[in-house]
Design a protein around this motif. Structure first.
Motif, PDB file in Angstrom:
ATOM      1  N   VAL A 135       0.915  -1.298   0.513  1.00 52.34           N
ATOM      2  CA  VAL A 135       0.683   0.332   0.117  1.00 52.34           C
ATOM      3  C   VAL A 135       0.593   1.333  -0.131  1.00 52.34           C
ATOM      4  O   VAL A 135       0.363   2.096  -0.634  1.00 52.34           O
ATOM      5  CB  VAL A 135      -1.096   0.204   1.507  1.00 52.34           C
ATOM      6  N   ARG A 136       1.631   1.257   0.570  1.00 56.29           N
ATOM      7  CA  ARG A 136       2.910   1.876   0.687  1.00 56.29           C
ATOM      8  C   ARG A 136       3.211   2.204  -0.994  1.00 56.29           C
ATOM      9  O   ARG A 136       3.858   4.106  -0.956  1.00 56.29           O
ATOM     10  CB  ARG A 136       3.798   1.910   1.687  1.00 56.29           C
ATOM     11  N   GLN A 137       3.950   1.317  -1.303  1.00 55.01           N
ATOM     12  CA  GLN A 137       4.482   1.661  -2.868  1.00 55.01           C
ATOM     13  C   GLN A 137       2.993   1.645  -3.941  1.00 55.01           C
ATOM     14  O   GLN A 137       3.741   1.454  -5.185  1.00 55.01           O
ATOM     15  CB  GLN A 137       5.543   0.480  -2.681  1.00 55.01           C
ATOM     16  N   ASN A 138       1.859   2.005  -3.298  1.00 51.12           N
ATOM     17  CA  ASN A 138       1.023   2.011  -4.614  1.00 51.12           C
ATOM     18  C   ASN A 138       0.884   0.603  -5.330  1.00 51.12           C
ATOM     19  O   ASN A 138       0.730   0.682  -6.212  1.00 51.12           O
ATOM     20  CB  ASN A 138       1.296   3.493  -5.310  1.00 51.12           C
ATOM     21  N   TYR A 139       1.109  -0.047  -5.136  1.00 54.92           N
ATOM     22  CA  TYR A 139       0.893  -1.802  -5.569  1.00 54.92           C
ATOM     23  C   TYR A 139      -0.197  -2.450  -5.225  1.00 54.92           C
ATOM     24  O   TYR A 139      -0.662  -3.578  -6.032  1.00 54.92           O
ATOM     25  CB  TYR A 139       2.231  -2.571  -5.461  1.00 54.92           C
ATOM     26  N   THR A 140      -0.978  -1.472  -4.341  1.00 55.64           N
ATOM     27  CA  THR A 140      -2.824  -2.767  -4.036  1.00 55.64           C
ATOM     28  C   THR A 140      -3.218  -1.670  -3.339  1.00 55.64           C
ATOM     29  O   THR A 140      -3.305  -0.687  -3.005  1.00 55.64           O
ATOM     30  CB  THR A 140      -1.949  -4.150  -3.093  1.00 55.64           C
ATOM     31  N   SER A 141      -4.570  -1.910  -3.065  1.00 59.14           N
ATOM     32  CA  SER A 141      -5.548  -1.179  -2.503  1.00 59.14           C
ATOM     33  C   SER A 141      -5.467  -1.357  -1.072  1.00 59.14           C
ATOM     34  O   SER A 141      -4.785  -2.522  -0.023  1.00 59.14           O
ATOM     35  CB  SER A 141      -7.043  -1.427  -2.698  1.00 59.14           C
ATOM     36  N   LYS A 142      -6.120  -0.127  -0.645  1.00 57.84           N
ATOM     37  CA  LYS A 142      -5.622  -0.038   0.775  1.00 57.84           C
ATOM     38  C   LYS A 142      -6.751  -1.191   1.166  1.00 57.84           C
ATOM     39  O   LYS A 142      -6.456  -1.783   2.955  1.00 57.84           O
ATOM     40  CB  LYS A 142      -6.378   1.597   1.793  1.00 57.84           C
ATOM     41  N   LEU A 143      -8.492  -1.378  -0.129  1.00 59.71           N
ATOM     42  CA  LEU A 143      -9.042  -2.805   1.616  1.00 59.71           C
ATOM     43  C   LEU A 143      -8.701  -3.872   1.347  1.00 59.71           C
ATOM     44  O   LEU A 143      -8.864  -4.570   2.104  1.00 59.71           O
ATOM     45  CB  LEU A 143     -10.414  -2.932  -0.273  1.00 59.71           C
ATOM     46  N   GLN A 144      -7.623  -4.369   0.773  1.00 53.95           N
ATOM     47  CA  GLN A 144      -7.111  -5.545   0.453  1.00 53.95           C
ATOM     48  C   GLN A 144      -5.809  -5.413   1.932  1.00 53.95           C
ATOM     49  O   GLN A 144      -5.894  -6.633   2.725  1.00 53.95           O
ATOM     50  CB  GLN A 144      -6.212  -5.906  -0.366  1.00 53.95           C
ATOM     51  N   ALA A 145      -5.565  -4.805   1.698  1.00 60.30           N
ATOM     52  CA  ALA A 145      -4.272  -4.465   2.908  1.00 60.30           C
ATOM     53  C   ALA A 145      -5.566  -4.334   5.143  1.00 60.30           C
ATOM     54  O   ALA A 145      -5.166  -4.852   5.320  1.00 60.30           O
ATOM     55  CB  ALA A 145      -3.626  -3.271   3.292  1.00 60.30           C
ATOM     56  N   ALA A 146      -6.463  -3.340   3.908  1.00 57.61           N
ATOM     57  CA  ALA A 146      -7.096  -3.782   5.761  1.00 57.61           C
ATOM     58  C   ALA A 146      -7.759  -5.064   5.680  1.00 57.61           C
ATOM     59  O   ALA A 146      -8.241  -6.033   6.793  1.00 57.61           O
ATOM     60  CB  ALA A 146      -8.404  -3.141   5.700  1.00 57.61           C
ATOM     61  N   THR A 147      -8.822  -6.057   5.060  1.00 56.39           N
ATOM     62  CA  THR A 147      -8.818  -7.022   5.508  1.00 56.39           C
ATOM     63  C   THR A 147      -8.161  -8.308   5.315  1.00 56.39           C
ATOM     64  O   THR A 147      -8.313  -9.497   6.046  1.00 56.39           O
ATOM     65  CB  THR A 147      -9.397  -7.973   3.845  1.00 56.39           C
ATOM     66  N   ALA A 148      -6.469  -8.256   5.679  1.00 57.38           N
ATOM     67  CA  ALA A 148      -5.317  -9.317   5.932  1.00 57.38           C
ATOM     68  C   ALA A 148      -5.876  -8.605   6.882  1.00 57.38           C
ATOM     69  O   ALA A 148      -4.429  -9.702   8.099  1.00 57.38           O
ATOM     70  CB  ALA A 148      -4.186  -8.309   5.068  1.00 57.38           C
ATOM     71  N   LEU A 149      -5.393  -7.747   7.786  1.00 59.81           N
ATOM     72  CA  LEU A 149      -5.184  -7.109   8.579  1.00 59.81           C
ATOM     73  C   LEU A 149      -6.199  -7.113   9.923  1.00 59.81           C
ATOM     74  O   LEU A 149      -6.449  -8.129  11.013  1.00 59.81           O
ATOM     75  CB  LEU A 149      -5.307  -5.378   9.428  1.00 59.81           C
ATOM     76  N   ALA A 150      -7.999  -7.977   9.070  1.00 56.14           N
ATOM     77  CA  ALA A 150      -9.331  -8.245   9.753  1.00 56.14           C
ATOM     78  C   ALA A 150      -8.798  -9.779  10.395  1.00 56.14           C
ATOM     79  O   ALA A 150      -9.251  -9.745  11.039  1.00 56.14           O
ATOM     80  CB  ALA A 150     -10.585  -7.671   9.252  1.00 56.14           C
ATOM     81  N   THR A 151      -8.693 -10.641   8.730  1.00 55.04           N
ATOM     82  CA  THR A 151      -7.827 -11.808   9.630  1.00 55.04           C
ATOM     83  C   THR A 151      -6.923 -11.905  10.350  1.00 55.04           C
ATOM     84  O   THR A 151      -7.425 -12.907  11.190  1.00 55.04           O
ATOM     85  CB  THR A 151      -7.498 -12.748   8.015  1.00 55.04           C
ATOM     86  N   ALA A 152      -5.895 -11.469   9.951  1.00 54.23           N
ATOM     87  CA  ALA A 152      -4.765 -11.372  11.198  1.00 54.23           C
ATOM     88  C   ALA A 152      -5.605 -10.878  12.532  1.00 54.23           C
ATOM     89  O   ALA A 152      -5.538 -12.140  13.986  1.00 54.23           O
ATOM     90  CB  ALA A 152      -4.311 -10.680  10.859  1.00 54.23           C
ATOM     91  N   ALA A 153      -6.143 -10.000  12.973  1.00 52.50           N
ATOM     92  CA  ALA A 153      -7.165 -10.099  14.187  1.00 52.50           C
ATOM     93  C   ALA A 153      -8.153 -11.404  14.949  1.00 52.50           C
ATOM     94  O   ALA A 153      -8.081 -12.200  15.969  1.00 52.50           O
ATOM     95  CB  ALA A 153      -7.847  -8.814  13.795  1.00 52.50           C
ATOM     96  N   GLU A 154      -8.576 -11.852  13.766  1.00 49.87           N
ATOM     97  CA  GLU A 154      -9.524 -13.035  13.546  1.00 49.87           C
ATOM     98  C   GLU A 154      -8.734 -14.383  13.879  1.00 49.87           C
ATOM     99  O   GLU A 154      -9.244 -14.735  15.029  1.00 49.87           O
ATOM    100  CB  GLU A 154     -10.218 -13.335  12.691  1.00 49.87           C
TER     101      GLU A 154
END
Length: 386
Positions: A135-154
């Protein structure tokens, strides 16, 4: 002839003299015989000064100091009984065992699930870090990063859930060993090995009672409250537990102290409920038994006392027959009736609050034949006591 007449006259004179002597001796002996015949034999005792304890007596019930029904915490077949009914046990002693196999298997399953979820969590956290970098390099969307964080929290929450399940399974596995919660004596075994037991097993496995120390519960009239409270303010209140019967003469079973005075008066009976604690070293007190309880509320110091049999009752109240010693040696002992005021009475002593002094002798046996001024003869028992 003259000599014969002289002998006769001499004999008559001698006979007359002998008669006169006998007459005098007879008249001198009469008062002594009259005194001996009228003196009344009695036994006496001296008024003494001593400390007299004052007790309140009641009927009490022996209860266990602690009582616990040993109840299984989990359900399962009872495999072993490790105590003998009636045995003394200590806190922590193993009493019985429930088949641990199902609970050990459940623990193994929970530990495996924890390992699986920890692996998933590690992968989810790695992906979350990668997406954050992209996300910091603008290679992916912020939505995908947020989904990954939610999966880790789960996955992190699942790990915590697994750890809680493991703790529960460990506790349940520990419950397969049923231990004594208190020290005491076990009762009758309620369930034999081979039965399925659980938290709702009627009567549990066994009841444990603490007998050393032990408690006795009893009641006293509410009118005694001031004496009890006063005794408690002065310090510990001593108790005696005696066999049933006359508490003043019954055998003492044990000595203890007052532990609890209930905080209310029983309105239906007008009584106070109290509980005492006894060491019970010889197990003379047993739960459920009835005993007399004597509560020491005070001690009368330096009280003048006489035996109860010395006190008589007349129209003017209580009195004793006081022994009067003769003024001259060889004179007669007599008695006078002395009015006395009575205090506390026990089986062996009566407190005299007025009317007597220590050392005064009073009649204890033979009172019924006496009146004021009667002559007495003091007799002793075989031990030489009056």
């Amino acid at each position: 002839m003259a000599k014969r007449r002289g002998r006769i006259i001499f004999g008559l004179v001698a006979l007359a003299l002998a008669g006169a002597v006998a007459y005098r001796l007879a008249h001198r002996a009469k008062p002594q015989r009259r005194f001996a015949a009228t003196a009344i034999p009695v036994k006496v005792a001296k008024a003494t000064r001593q400390n007299v304890p004052v007790y309140l007596d009641a009927l009490g019930t022996v209860v266990a100091y602690h009582t616990v029904t040993v109840q299984p915490m989990i359900t399962g077949p009872l495999t072993r009984i490790l105590f003998t009914p009636g045995q003394f046990v200590k806190t922590g002693d193993v009493l019985a065992e429930i088949d641990p196999a199902p609970y050990r298997a459940s623990l193994d399953q929970a530990e495996a699930k924890l390992a699986q979820d920890k692996a998933s969590l590690a992968n989810a956290e790695q992906q979350a870090r990668q997406y954050a970098s992209l996300v910091r390099q603008n290679y992916t969307s912020k939505l995908q990063a947020a989904t990954a964080l939610a999966t880790a929290a789960e996955d992190r929450a699942l790990v915590k859930q697994d750890e809680a399940s493991i703790e529960t399974d460990r506790i349940n596995l520990g419950y397969t060993r049923i231990t004594a919660p208190i020290s005491g004596r076990t009762g009758i075994l309620q369930v034999n090995a081979g039965n399925i037991v659980g938290p709702n097993t009627t009567g549990g496995i066994v009841v444990i009672n603490t007998l050393q120390p032990i408690s006795v519960q009893f009641s006293l009239p509410q009118q005694d409250l001031p004496q009890i409270v006063g005794a408690m303010k002065r310090g510990k209140v001593d108790l005696l537990a005696t066999e049933e019967g006359d508490p003043q003469t019954a055998k003492v079973l044990d000595r203890g102290t007052l532990a609890v005075l209930d905080n209310t008066v029983n309105a239906s009976t007008g009584t106070l409920t109290l509980k005492g604690t006894f060491a019970n070293p010889d197990l003379t007190l047993w739960p459920g038994a009835y005993v007399n309880v004597r509560t020491l509320v005070r001690t009368i110091g330096d009280a003048v006392t006489v035996p109860p049999v010395a006190v008589q009752q007349g129209p003017g109240g209580s009195f004793v027959f006081l022994v009067k010693h003769p003024a001259k040696p060889g004179g007669a002992f007599t008695v006078v009736d002395r009015t006395v005021t009575l205090g506390v009475q026990t089986a062996s002593d009566v407190v005299i609050t007025s009317g007597l002094a220590p050392g005064d002798e009073v009649v204890t046996e033979g009172n019924s034949r006496l009146k004021g001024g009667s002559a007495i003869k003091i007799v002793t028992d075989t031990a030489g006591k009056p």
